[in-house]
Scaffold this motif. Sequence first.
Motif, mmCIF file in Angstrom:
data_model
loop_
_atom_site.group_PDB
_atom_site.id
_atom_site.type_symbol
_atom_site.label_atom_id
_atom_site.label_comp_id
_atom_site.label_asym_id
_atom_site.label_seq_id
_atom_site.Cartn_x
_atom_site.Cartn_y
_atom_site.Cartn_z
ATOM 1 N N PRO A 1 0.801 -1.229 0.000
ATOM 2 C CA PRO A 1 0.000 0.000 0.000
ATOM 3 C C PRO A 1 0.835 1.281 0.000
ATOM 4 N N VAL A 2 2.020 1.221 0.552
ATOM 5 C CA VAL A 2 2.890 2.406 0.583
ATOM 6 C C VAL A 2 3.368 2.762 -0.828
ATOM 7 N N MET A 3 3.561 1.760 -1.659
ATOM 8 C CA MET A 3 4.113 1.978 -2.995
ATOM 9 C C MET A 3 3.048 2.171 -4.076
ATOM 10 N N LYS A 4 1.773 1.983 -3.754
ATOM 11 C CA LYS A 4 0.717 2.067 -4.774
ATOM 12 C C LYS A 4 0.703 3.407 -5.502
ATOM 13 N N GLY A 5 0.930 4.497 -4.819
ATOM 14 C CA GLY A 5 0.926 5.803 -5.462
ATOM 15 C C GLY A 5 2.183 6.098 -6.241
#
Length: 158
Positions: A97-101
């Motif tokens: 989730p931290v890397m999704k953006g």
Amino acid sequence: MVRLSGPEMAAAVLVVLVVSGGYAAAQEPETPAVRIAGEEAVPAVTPSVSAQLGVARAEQHRPGALVPLYASFGALQILDARSTLQALDRGGVEANPVMKGVVSHPVALFAVKAAATTGVIVATEKMWKKNRTAAVIFMVATNSAMAWVVQHNSRVAR
């Protein structure tokens, strides 16, 4: 198997060269010296009175395994970024989730990977001065984790 294009291969080679650049200088033989707080280095063949009393300690040297582990970690980070982008192009979904953006912007992804690599290396450089074994174990663990991520991404990309 992940294939790197020209710019990606150049980036991987650059990381390896930069990380290992100081390795040769660090491995050059040097005259042993004893350092005492507030004094200049005194050759070990003529130790000062403080050194004879065991007050001074010899300088420590980086464990030999660290520089190759740094280089492989940098290469694995590049492979992770590349395999992530390939997996996403083939319908995969970013699980972190931290890397999704970040993954939707390749330049940002490579910048985050470069920052993470730098952070791990800086932390390990501080660590080995206090506990050499822990620093090597830490780098082996981070390399192992990144190798698993790369192989996972490669499977998703197939």
